[in-house]
Write an enzyme that holds these catalytic residues in place. Structure first.
Site, short mmCIF file in Angstrom:
data_model
loop_
_atom_site.label_atom_id
_atom_site.label_comp_id
_atom_site.label_asym_id
_atom_site.label_seq_id
_atom_site.Cartn_x
_atom_site.Cartn_y
_atom_site.Cartn_z
N GLU A 1 4.05 5.63 -9.76
CA GLU A 1 3.88 4.78 -10.94
C GLU A 1 4.78 5.19 -12.10
OE1 GLU A 1 -0.68 3.27 -10.57
OE2 GLU A 1 -0.46 5.38 -11.03
C1 ACM Z 1 -1.78 6.86 -7.25
O1 ACM Z 1 -2.89 6.38 -6.94
N1 ACM Z 1 -1.16 6.49 -8.36
C2 ACM Z 1 -1.11 7.82 -6.40
#
Ligand code: ACM
Length: 536
Positions: A342
């Site tokens: 992310e």
């Molecule tokens: C995640 O759930 N951002 C690895």
């Protein structure tokens, strides 16, 4: 493990076999006349174990643990220590002395011997004269001890003397794991958990032969490990958490204690410093890490994707080098997790550049890189592992990118969020957790095959599975346990048991038998209607 205190009603044998059915439940009588001996109940079937053993050959005569039983160990410190661990489990409920000795006959024997056991496998042989657990390595003996616990009645887990009898079904179990990596992750950043809380979870993981504890040590909301060369990371960056509580961090001594405790249960700690995104706590602690030189405020919300280390600044790599060096020095395990998920505030070009500079730093300090699967969008280093956390409806292009990396030698740890994320709600009514990956009840969590999961990824690339627990909504050991149990047991089975044993209908019966064990241990679990739990 902290044991649950409760008084257990005495089983009445007053009416003998007529009321044998009462023996399964709780039948209390005030001041009863001398009870007549009742016939022993049958021991639990030899294969009623989670994770399912690789091979089970039932025999005829059970072994009965009695006041005369000894625990006989090889004359080595480590085997003696495993014997002492077993004695600690068995003494409070049996009330027996269970001396740990390296001489004598019969009883429970723990021995190391050459054999086809691998690094973690074992053989358990049970019969009238005793139970012998044999393994090539201490880890195998420890896993065999967990199997023995499950073969004894659930009441063996209680912390006060119980009536028994303590029977172990006769026969032979030969067992070794399908995968070398069988993990659980605890997010200690969104909410901080104390050393004692982490150790309690380690004990629970050990019951199911989980062998990796991945600690998510940094995120936007908190930096949880002391780094001497950048002290404000912990003292300031660790000073809050989701919803603004006081947070906390592990001193190096705390972290070493967690590592030591995990090792005593044959788990390896995999530390994660998430970067270049999920770094607000670090950016708030040191203005110089920010591209504009301005430190943002601490963050106590639950958004993701808004923070990034400054890829163009040299200080970023001095920071990473110091953090990785100090963390590697207190981490005996081979792996160091660098996150990489992310990174929505980092351009793709910057992300690739960052990973090209950071992965060699991990190698320089003797560790192997693990990253979330977005790492496959950069160039994974030789030997790196990618942790896949996509969903059924993750784009085909993203799945193909991961599969291609796997074809090119990147190992995979599978944590599909809509199967393995322990923070997903079981049902819409689950009071804790999130639902962005969907609702994940026990069957959905268990019923998939890691070896055939990701299209195009060779089965040989799969190194194992991991069940992550993100803690935006999780604040206590009771919260951890409610989300982890029963799903953690299924995750552990996916990692340990041969694919040939995989069968939901058989699994749910073995799983149901864990319920009374969790009750005895004081583990509050979700009594999913998908599982035929015995009545309480
Ligand atoms: C995640 O759930 N951002 C690895």
């Amino acid at each position: 493990m902290r044991r649950h205190h409760r008084t257990t009603p005495r089983i009445s044998r007053l009416l003998g076999s007529l009321l044998l059915v009462a023996a399964a439940g709780a039948f209390t009588v005030g001041s009863a006349p001398a009870p007549a001996p009742a016939p022993d109940p049958a021991p639990a079937p030899l294969g009623r174990v989670v994770p399912a053993p690789a091979s089970v050959e039932p025999g005829t005569s059970p072994y009965r643990v009695t006041g005369g039983t000894g625990i006989r160990v090889d004359d080595s410190r480590e085997v003696r220590r495993i014997g002492a661990y077993l004695a600690d489990v068995l003494r409070p409920s049996t009330g027996y002395p269970l001396p740990v000795t390296s001489h004598g006959q019969g009883g429970i024997r723990l021995r190391l011997a050459k054999g086809p056991f691998g690094a973690e496998g074992y053989r358990l042989e049970s019969g009238r004269k005793g139970v012998t657990i044999t393994a090539a390595e201490p880890a195998g003996l420890f896993h065999g001890v967990q199997t023995l616990r499950q073969l004894l009645p659930a009441a063996v887990e209680k912390d006060s003397v119980q009536p028994g009898p303590w029977l172990v079904a006769g026969g032979t179990i030969e067992d070794s794991p399908r995968y070398a990596y069988r993990g659980a992750m605890l997010d200690v950043s969104r909410h901080f958990f104390t050393v004692a809380q982490v150790e309690r979870y380690i004990d629970e993981l050990a019951l199911y032969k989980v062998n990796k504890l991945h600690l998510h040590l940094s995120d936007d909301q908190g930096w949880r490990i002391a780094i001497d060369s950048w002290p404000r990371l912990a003292t300031y960056g660790g000073s809050t958490q989701v919803d603004g509580g006081k947070g906390g961090y592990y001193t190096k001594a705390d972290y070493k204690e967690i590592v030591r405790y995990a090792a005593s249960r044959y788990l390896e700690v995999v530390p994660e410093i998430d970067m270049p995104g999920h770094t607000n706590a670090a950016l708030a602690s040191y203005a110089g890490l920010n591209c504009d030189g301005v430190a943002p405020p601490l963050y106590t919300g639950t958004d993701v994707g808004f923070s990034s280390l400054c890829v163009g600044k040299d200080i970023t790599y001095d920071f990473v080098d110091d953090v990785v060096r100090e963390l590697a020095a207190i981490t005996p395990g081979r792996s160091l997790h660098i996150g990489g998920d992310e990174a929505h505030s980092t351009s793709h070009a910057d992300y690739v550049k960052f990973m090209d500079r950071v992965q060699p730093i991990v190698a320089k300090y003797g560790k192997t890189v693990i990253g979330w699967h977005q790492l496959t969008g950069a160039t994974p280093a030789q030997g790196a592992l990618a942790q896949y956390w996509g969903l059924d409806d993750t784009s085909e292009a993203e799945k193909a990118q991961v599969a291609k990396a796997a074809q090119n030698g990147t190992g995979l740890i599978l944590s599909p969020a809509d199967r393995m994320y322990l923070d997903m709600k079981y049902t819409a009514d689950t009071p804790l957790g999130q639902d962005w990956a969907g609702l994940v009840d026990v069957k959905r969590s268990y019923d998939w095959d890691p070896g055939a999961y990701l299209p195009g990824a060779p089965a040989s690339a799969v190194r194992g599975v991991e069940a992550p627990l993100w803690t935006e909504t999780i604040q206590s050991s009771a919260d951890i346990e409610y989300m982890a149990f029963p799903r953690l047991a299924g995750a552990a089975e996916l990692g340990w048991s041969p694919a040939a044993t995989h069968d939901w209908d058989a699994y749910k019966v073995r799983l149901a038998a864990q319920g009374p064990r969790w009750d005895a241990l004081g583990i509050g679990y979700y009594r999913s209607p998908q599982v035929p739990w015995p009545a309480r």
